[in-house]
Design a protein around this motif. Structure first.
Motif, PDB file in Angstrom:
ATOM      1  N   ALA A  42       0.822  -1.211   0.000  1.00 57.25           N
ATOM      2  CA  ALA A  42       0.000   0.000   0.000  1.00 57.25           C
ATOM      3  C   ALA A  42       0.856   1.261   0.000  1.00 57.25           C
ATOM      4  O   ALA A  42       0.480   2.278  -0.590  1.00 57.25           O
ATOM      5  CB  ALA A  42      -0.951   0.000   1.204  1.00 57.25           C
ATOM      6  N   GLU A  43       2.012   1.188   0.671  1.00 57.04           N
ATOM      7  CA  GLU A  43       2.907   2.360   0.729  1.00 57.04           C
ATOM      8  C   GLU A  43       3.885   2.384  -0.453  1.00 57.04           C
ATOM      9  O   GLU A  43       4.766   3.232  -0.503  1.00 57.04           O
ATOM     10  CB  GLU A  43       3.687   2.350   2.051  1.00 57.04           C
ATOM     11  N   LYS A  44       3.740   1.412  -1.362  1.00 56.27           N
ATOM     12  CA  LYS A  44       4.630   1.286  -2.516  1.00 56.27           C
ATOM     13  C   LYS A  44       6.097   1.211  -2.081  1.00 56.27           C
ATOM     14  O   LYS A  44       6.984   1.796  -2.710  1.00 56.27           O
ATOM     15  CB  LYS A  44       4.397   2.407  -3.519  1.00 56.27           C
ATOM     16  N   ALA A  45       6.329   0.478  -1.001  1.00 56.05           N
ATOM     17  CA  ALA A  45       7.671   0.402  -0.426  1.00 56.05           C
ATOM     18  C   ALA A  45       8.281  -0.986  -0.490  1.00 56.05           C
ATOM     19  O   ALA A  45       9.418  -1.178  -0.067  1.00 56.05           O
ATOM     20  CB  ALA A  45       7.617   0.862   1.035  1.00 56.05           C
ATOM     21  N   THR A  46       7.566  -1.958  -1.041  1.00 58.90           N
ATOM     22  CA  THR A  46       8.052  -3.340  -1.011  1.00 58.90           C
ATOM     23  C   THR A  46       9.423  -3.474  -1.648  1.00 58.90           C
ATOM     24  O   THR A  46      10.337  -4.039  -1.054  1.00 58.90           O
ATOM     25  CB  THR A  46       7.047  -4.284  -1.706  1.00 58.90           C
ATOM     26  N   LYS A  47       9.585  -2.950  -2.833  1.00 60.07           N
ATOM     27  CA  LYS A  47      10.875  -3.101  -3.525  1.00 60.07           C
ATOM     28  C   LYS A  47      11.978  -2.276  -2.869  1.00 60.07           C
ATOM     29  O   LYS A  47      13.153  -2.627  -2.963  1.00 60.07           O
ATOM     30  CB  LYS A  47      10.731  -2.751  -4.998  1.00 60.07           C
ATOM     31  N   LEU A  48      11.610  -1.188  -2.198  1.00 61.33           N
ATOM     32  CA  LEU A  48      12.617  -0.398  -1.485  1.00 61.33           C
ATOM     33  C   LEU A  48      13.114  -1.127  -0.248  1.00 61.33           C
ATOM     34  O   LEU A  48      14.313  -1.191   0.024  1.00 61.33           O
ATOM     35  CB  LEU A  48      12.043   0.968  -1.084  1.00 61.33           C
ATOM     36  N   VAL A  49      12.188  -1.679   0.519  1.00 61.45           N
ATOM     37  CA  VAL A  49      12.553  -2.367   1.758  1.00 61.45           C
ATOM     38  C   VAL A  49      13.238  -3.692   1.460  1.00 61.45           C
ATOM     39  O   VAL A  49      14.196  -4.064   2.120  1.00 61.45           O
ATOM     40  CB  VAL A  49      11.306  -2.577   2.648  1.00 61.45           C
ATOM     41  N   MET A  50      12.760  -4.388   0.457  1.00 59.94           N
ATOM     42  CA  MET A  50      13.279  -5.713   0.143  1.00 59.94           C
ATOM     43  C   MET A  50      14.277  -5.653  -1.015  1.00 59.94           C
ATOM     44  O   MET A  50      14.373  -6.560  -1.824  1.00 59.94           O
ATOM     45  CB  MET A  50      12.107  -6.650  -0.195  1.00 59.94           C
ATOM     46  N   TRP A  51      15.063  -4.608  -1.080  1.00 57.61           N
ATOM     47  CA  TRP A  51      15.950  -4.349  -2.206  1.00 57.61           C
ATOM     48  C   TRP A  51      16.948  -5.471  -2.466  1.00 57.61           C
ATOM     49  O   TRP A  51      17.387  -5.669  -3.589  1.00 57.61           O
ATOM     50  CB  TRP A  51      16.695  -3.025  -2.021  1.00 57.61           C
ATOM     51  N   LEU A  93      -1.276  -0.176  13.388  1.00 58.69           N
ATOM     52  CA  LEU A  93       0.019  -0.699  12.984  1.00 58.69           C
ATOM     53  C   LEU A  93       0.761   0.369  12.181  1.00 58.69           C
ATOM     54  O   LEU A  93       0.261   0.864  11.175  1.00 58.69           O
ATOM     55  CB  LEU A  93      -0.191  -1.965  12.154  1.00 58.69           C
ATOM     56  N   GLY A  94       1.963   0.723  12.654  1.00 57.23           N
ATOM     57  CA  GLY A  94       2.732   1.779  12.018  1.00 57.23           C
ATOM     58  C   GLY A  94       3.960   1.296  11.278  1.00 57.23           C
ATOM     59  O   GLY A  94       4.638   2.065  10.618  1.00 57.23           O
ATOM     60  N   GLY A  95       4.260   0.008  11.389  1.00 58.67           N
ATOM     61  CA  GLY A  95       5.434  -0.521  10.715  1.00 58.67           C
ATOM     62  C   GLY A  95       5.945  -1.749  11.435  1.00 58.67           C
ATOM     63  O   GLY A  95       5.269  -2.308  12.303  1.00 58.67           O
ATOM     64  N   PHE A  96       7.152  -2.142  11.073  1.00 63.54           N
ATOM     65  CA  PHE A  96       7.780  -3.279  11.732  1.00 63.54           C
ATOM     66  C   PHE A  96       9.286  -3.179  11.586  1.00 63.54           C
ATOM     67  O   PHE A  96       9.811  -2.563  10.660  1.00 63.54           O
ATOM     68  CB  PHE A  96       7.249  -4.614  11.191  1.00 63.54           C
ATOM     69  N   ILE A  97       9.954  -3.759  12.550  1.00 65.72           N
ATOM     70  CA  ILE A  97      11.411  -3.791  12.590  1.00 65.72           C
ATOM     71  C   ILE A  97      11.783  -5.247  12.777  1.00 65.72           C
ATOM     72  O   ILE A  97      11.164  -5.945  13.576  1.00 65.72           O
ATOM     73  CB  ILE A  97      11.942  -2.945  13.765  1.00 65.72           C
ATOM     74  N   TRP A  98      12.745  -5.708  12.030  1.00 72.09           N
ATOM     75  CA  TRP A  98      13.182  -7.077  12.253  1.00 72.09           C
ATOM     76  C   TRP A  98      14.700  -7.156  12.263  1.00 72.09           C
ATOM     77  O   TRP A  98      15.390  -6.401  11.612  1.00 72.09           O
ATOM     78  CB  TRP A  98      12.544  -8.049  11.261  1.00 72.09           C
ATOM     79  N   PHE A  99      15.155  -8.065  13.091  1.00 74.36           N
ATOM     80  CA  PHE A  99      16.577  -8.361  13.209  1.00 74.36           C
ATOM     81  C   PHE A  99      16.762  -9.785  12.721  1.00 74.36           C
ATOM     82  O   PHE A  99      15.979 -10.674  13.065  1.00 74.36           O
ATOM     83  CB  PHE A  99      17.048  -8.239  14.662  1.00 74.36           C
ATOM     84  N   ALA A 108      23.878  -8.680  15.254  1.00 71.92           N
ATOM     85  CA  ALA A 108      22.592  -8.834  14.576  1.00 71.92           C
ATOM     86  C   ALA A 108      22.568  -7.867  13.398  1.00 71.92           C
ATOM     87  O   ALA A 108      23.280  -6.867  13.383  1.00 71.92           O
ATOM     88  CB  ALA A 108      21.434  -8.536  15.519  1.00 71.92           C
ATOM     89  N   ALA A 109      21.740  -8.194  12.422  1.00 77.58           N
ATOM     90  CA  ALA A 109      21.500  -7.296  11.292  1.00 77.58           C
ATOM     91  C   ALA A 109      20.117  -6.679  11.470  1.00 77.58           C
ATOM     92  O   ALA A 109      19.183  -7.363  11.883  1.00 77.58           O
ATOM     93  CB  ALA A 109      21.579  -8.064   9.979  1.00 77.58           C
ATOM     94  N   SER A 110      19.996  -5.393  11.174  1.00 82.54           N
ATOM     95  CA  SER A 110      18.718  -4.702  11.396  1.00 82.54           C
ATOM     96  C   SER A 110      18.059  -4.315  10.077  1.00 82.54           C
ATOM     97  O   SER A 110      18.728  -4.057   9.082  1.00 82.54           O
ATOM     98  CB  SER A 110      18.926  -3.462  12.256  1.00 82.54           C
ATOM     99  N   ASN A 111      16.727  -4.292  10.133  1.00 86.25           N
ATOM    100  CA  ASN A 111      15.899  -3.942   8.986  1.00 86.25           C
ATOM    101  C   ASN A 111      14.674  -3.210   9.517  1.00 86.25           C
ATOM    102  O   ASN A 111      14.200  -3.522  10.608  1.00 86.25           O
ATOM    103  CB  ASN A 111      15.428  -5.205   8.264  1.00 86.25           C
ATOM    104  N   ILE A 112      14.141  -2.284   8.734  1.00 86.22           N
ATOM    105  CA  ILE A 112      13.010  -1.510   9.247  1.00 86.22           C
ATOM    106  C   ILE A 112      12.096  -1.057   8.121  1.00 86.22           C
ATOM    107  O   ILE A 112      12.547  -0.782   7.006  1.00 86.22           O
ATOM    108  CB  ILE A 112      13.504  -0.285  10.043  1.00 86.22           C
ATOM    109  N   THR A 146      22.721  -2.619   6.154  1.00 85.95           N
ATOM    110  CA  THR A 146      23.223  -2.324   4.813  1.00 85.95           C
ATOM    111  C   THR A 146      22.080  -1.701   4.024  1.00 85.95           C
ATOM    112  O   THR A 146      20.932  -2.121   4.150  1.00 85.95           O
ATOM    113  CB  THR A 146      23.702  -3.601   4.089  1.00 85.95           C
ATOM    114  N   THR A 147      22.415  -0.707   3.215  1.00 83.37           N
ATOM    115  CA  THR A 147      21.372  -0.055   2.414  1.00 83.37           C
ATOM    116  C   THR A 147      21.978   0.708   1.239  1.00 83.37           C
ATOM    117  O   THR A 147      23.066   1.263   1.360  1.00 83.37           O
ATOM    118  CB  THR A 147      20.528   0.908   3.274  1.00 83.37           C
ATOM    119  N   PRO A 148      21.237   0.755   0.143  1.00 86.55           N
ATOM    120  CA  PRO A 148      21.644   1.618  -0.957  1.00 86.55           C
ATOM    121  C   PRO A 148      20.931   2.974  -0.921  1.00 86.55           C
ATOM    122  O   PRO A 148      21.184   3.830  -1.768  1.00 86.55           O
ATOM    123  CB  PRO A 148      21.181   0.827  -2.194  1.00 86.55           C
TER     124      PRO A 148
END
Length: 186
Positions: A42-51, A93-99, A108-112, A146-148
């Motif tokens: 819905a936020e059109k963020a799938t490809k950005l988050v799961m790059w 629900l405002g989001g999620f964070i996973w390690f 640990a590796a972080s993702n948000i 890690t992020t681009p």
């Protein structure tokens, strides 16, 4: 968004603006992972988050990168932690964070992912609560990311991460080579 059988999160997962809820099977709706994926879509963020995820083939008519099955695989790791981010009341629900790649007492590796309407103080508070939790609960010495994406780098720095390395042309995203920054917080 969460089961009424989950009474309350601990004080260390509650801030002034948000609450974090650790995922525990059997305490949340069965379709929770689907709901998280829907929120990304819905936020059109799938490809950005799961790059970093890859499509099965560049030849298929539909891109499978971060489709529902691929997305669900991310959370099937046994050495991970998923935290849902909600408003302070625990209603929205405002989001999620996973390690992932958690090695207790080491790293640990972080993702948000935080919905746009939660950016700013809420996102910062959610990130800081999650980091405090992973450091305290698992005795972690280092959290890496890690992020681009420049916005993600700025967000991580705002949380206290420091740039450790730049990997030039390390990722191929939609046919374009991208530099990837590695950051760490201790």
């Amino acid at each position: 968004e969460h089961s009424s059988t989950v009474s309350a999160t601990s004080d260390r997962l509650c801030g002034r603006h948000v609450k974090l809820w650790p995922y525990t099977p059997g305490y949340y709706p069965r379709d929770l992972v689907y709901r998280l994926w829907q929120m990304l879509e819905a936020e059109k963020a799938t490809k950005l988050v799961m790059w970093g995820r890859f499509s099965v083939s560049r030849e298929t008519p539909v891109d499978t990168r971060a489709d529902l099955l691929d997305f669900a695989k991310v959370f099937s790791a046994t050495n991970g932690l998923l935290l849902m981010v909600t408003d302070i009341k625990g209603d929205a629900l405002g989001g999620f964070i996973w390690f992932d790649e958690i090695v207790p007492k080491f790293k640990a590796a972080s993702n948000i992912f935080i919905r746009q309407k939660y950016w700013g103080d809420k996102a910062t508070e959610a990130g800081k609560l999650a980091l405090r939790y992973i450091f305290d609960e698992f005795g972690i010495k280092y959290v890496w990311c890690t992020t681009p994406w420049r916005a993600a780098i700025n967000y991580a720095k705002n949380l206290g991460f420091r740039e450790m390395a730049l990997l030039p042309e390390w990722a191929l995203i939609d046919g374009k080579e991208k530099d990837v920054t590695i950051l760490r917080i201790t």
